[in-house]
Design an enzyme around this catalytic site. Sequence first.
Site, PDB file in Angstrom:
ATOM      1  N   THR A 220      -4.144  -1.756  -3.074  1.00 17.79           N
ATOM      2  CA  THR A 220      -3.404  -2.838  -2.426  1.00 17.79           C
ATOM      3  C   THR A 220      -4.060  -3.328  -1.142  1.00 17.79           C
ATOM      4  O   THR A 220      -4.173  -4.544  -0.933  1.00 17.79           O
ATOM      5  CB  THR A 220      -1.951  -2.406  -2.164  1.00 17.79           C
ATOM      6  OG1 THR A 220      -1.349  -2.036  -3.404  1.00 17.79           O
ATOM      7  CG2 THR A 220      -1.150  -3.526  -1.534  1.00 17.79           C
TER       8      THR A 220
ATOM      9  N   ASP B  13       4.816  -9.127  -7.810  1.00 17.61           N
ATOM     10  CA  ASP B  13       3.936  -8.839  -6.687  1.00 17.61           C
ATOM     11  C   ASP B  13       2.649  -9.652  -6.835  1.00 17.61           C
ATOM     12  O   ASP B  13       1.981  -9.577  -7.867  1.00 17.61           O
ATOM     13  CB  ASP B  13       3.598  -7.348  -6.665  1.00 17.61           C
ATOM     14  CG  ASP B  13       2.843  -6.929  -5.422  1.00 17.61           C
ATOM     15  OD1 ASP B  13       2.314  -7.806  -4.713  1.00 17.61           O
ATOM     16  OD2 ASP B  13       2.783  -5.719  -5.151  1.00 17.61           O
TER      17      ASP B  13
ATOM     18  N   GLY C 282       0.774  -1.235   0.000  1.00 20.71           N
ATOM     19  CA  GLY C 282       0.000   0.000   0.000  1.00 20.71           C
ATOM     20  C   GLY C 282       0.803   1.280   0.000  1.00 20.71           C
ATOM     21  O   GLY C 282       0.229   2.373   0.021  1.00 20.71           O
TER      22      GLY C 282
ATOM     23  N   GLY D 111       2.733   2.303  -2.417  1.00 19.23           N
ATOM     24  CA  GLY D 111       2.852   2.839  -3.766  1.00 19.23           C
ATOM     25  C   GLY D 111       4.036   2.316  -4.553  1.00 19.23           C
ATOM     26  O   GLY D 111       4.533   2.999  -5.452  1.00 19.23           O
ATOM     27  N   LYS D 112       4.468   1.079  -4.244  1.00 17.79           N
ATOM     28  CA  LYS D 112       5.607   0.498  -4.970  1.00 17.79           C
ATOM     29  C   LYS D 112       5.319   0.383  -6.468  1.00 17.79           C
ATOM     30  O   LYS D 112       6.133   0.764  -7.304  1.00 17.79           O
ATOM     31  CB  LYS D 112       5.943  -0.891  -4.429  1.00 17.79           C
ATOM     32  CG  LYS D 112       6.485  -0.936  -3.039  1.00 17.79           C
ATOM     33  CD  LYS D 112       6.949  -2.326  -2.691  1.00 17.79           C
ATOM     34  CE  LYS D 112       5.863  -3.370  -2.734  1.00 17.79           C
ATOM     35  NZ  LYS D 112       4.834  -3.195  -1.703  1.00 17.79           N
ATOM     36  N   THR D 113       4.156  -0.181  -6.786  1.00 17.22           N
ATOM     37  CA  THR D 113       3.837  -0.417  -8.194  1.00 17.22           C
ATOM     38  C   THR D 113       3.676   0.898  -8.953  1.00 17.22           C
ATOM     39  O   THR D 113       4.168   1.044 -10.071  1.00 17.22           O
ATOM     40  CB  THR D 113       2.557  -1.268  -8.316  1.00 17.22           C
ATOM     41  OG1 THR D 113       2.792  -2.536  -7.708  1.00 17.22           O
ATOM     42  CG2 THR D 113       2.176  -1.476  -9.773  1.00 17.22           C
ATOM     43  N   SER D 114       3.005   1.872  -8.347  1.00 24.26           N
ATOM     44  CA  SER D 114       2.848   3.181  -8.995  1.00 24.26           C
ATOM     45  C   SER D 114       4.207   3.825  -9.234  1.00 24.26           C
ATOM     46  O   SER D 114       4.469   4.368 -10.318  1.00 24.26           O
ATOM     47  CB  SER D 114       1.989   4.098  -8.121  1.00 24.26           C
ATOM     48  OG  SER D 114       0.700   3.571  -7.952  1.00 24.26           O
TER      49      SER D 114
END
Length: 589
Positions: A508, A50, A23, A25-28
């Site tokens: 997430t 992920d 949550g 914001g790794k993917t963003s």
Amino acid sequence: MFQSFHPKNVVHTPFLFLTGKGGVGKTSTACATAVALADSGRKVLLISTDPASNLQDVFAIELSNAPRSVPNVENLFISNLDPHTSAETYREKVVGPYRGVLPDSVVATMEEQLSGACTVEIAAFDEFSTLLTNEELIHQYDHIIFDTAPTGHTLRLLQLPTAWSGFLDVSTHGASCLGPLSGLADKKNLYAETVEVLSDNSKTTLLLVTRPDASSLLEASHASMELKEIGVSNQLLIVNGLLQNYIKEDEVSTAFYNRQRDALTQIPATLKQLAIYSLPFVSYSLTGVTNLRYLFTEGLVPTQENKNENYTSNISELKDVIDEFSESKTKLIFTMGKGGVGKTTVASVIAVGLAEKGHRVHLTTTDPASHIAYHFQNSELDNNLTISSINPKEEVQKYKAEVLASAGKNLNHEGLAYLEEDLNSPCTEEIAVFRAFAEVVAKSENEIVVIDTAPTGHTLLLLDAAQSYSKEIAKSTGEVPVSVTELLPKIRDPKETSVVIVTLAETTPVLEASRLQDDLRRADIYPKWWVINQSLFAADTSDPILKGKAMSEKEWIHEVTTNLAERCAIVQWISEEKVGYEKLKDFIL
């Protein structure tokens, strides 16, 4: 406060790994970084390992494990490795040869040992190790970005020589990672090469992504130390979602800004040693190439009108949850969810609400930060409420000592080293803590027990398997105490027990909560209530950034209320921190 993060000025190594708690914001961040590097003329491959990956949603294209070009972004290619699929394949590779050879009960136990998070992570590592050491693939790209990085625990396990020895065949332990590692001996050289690449500062940069809140910063600190221990030292910290300004006349805006700044004054010392960058809190969803490009510019995306009148009017409140528990005479209540969603607060409010209704209540937690003690500081408790705290570190040490005393007494030095590392698994902590939960419940009579937090379905099934099959299989989780044996059926009885899943209205947290619910259902536990906590959508703010963020919650509120929860309550984001028994009552008035 911190220098702004821009990839083309910071990223200089061919491999880039992003890690951090769910949550943050790794993917963003990974997606925006990949687009920015590609826009600067570099050829980039973005790969997600992920389990909650939403790369396909971010770019609005179908993905597989084969790299695919991204429309309107020259030089960018992405792929999505599904670790759950990898884990299923991996599990069958290990268990398959024993089907029809060993008793069905033994095979079932083996399957459950290979159903935990450790198996998923090691299977994912198996996938991207192949990519990381593929010279033909590497030479095609200037940068390969991985979302997300492996934990230090996984990397240490893969480095231990006993992982490839006959120790696996004779161990009498097996509560965590021995099963997942049992099919890896033929890839020792591949993993050794992978760990070497990760530890090479000229090849790999680790981006630790965090939010400006205490729990995210603490987890980033733990990850930093854990990965440094195995040589991954080229680390940077990105504080994501930092509100740049606030509206003085807006109570929510002012409190939001001040809470973030207060958290950042308590950055752990380990993180202060790193170069620290920041990314802004934005009003728009970080999906689509256009929005991803905005993240590293001064431009603002227009905020949608916040038309949320009456949208949450048909959703319950937290007091409705408490009323239902009181009327149904539920005896055991777990709050469950990913870190940072506020499950400790929800557990505390439920306990206070039930005590106010005249029930005798015991509230306990495994939170190492003692947040329950913080919530009730300097306040007098109602006579109906008692509080305790289970220390995970102490319980793990107690459990480790028991296992080492029994399973480790006949091991050589290498075997003992491997067993000790195996016991550092998250699975071990969960089992040790659950045993402590069981002891608390066993000692409680004529009262409601509220527990923050619940064990996963995998843990329950593993303990149940150990209880049923320990006489038939050499690898067991050890002797199951009577308190655990008696508690397992009680947890599965909906008349006795209820699980409250706590989430935020964000991608997430909701996806993770959904997987937790699936996991519990495997163990025949069916959560009735979900609580959407800290909702800006349900709050009243005129701040254009926060209003825009509130609109992005709508999709996930709909997902929870329509597709996931049997019943749902929503708690709005509040500007005042509620500390003390009397203040906690405000949530239910």
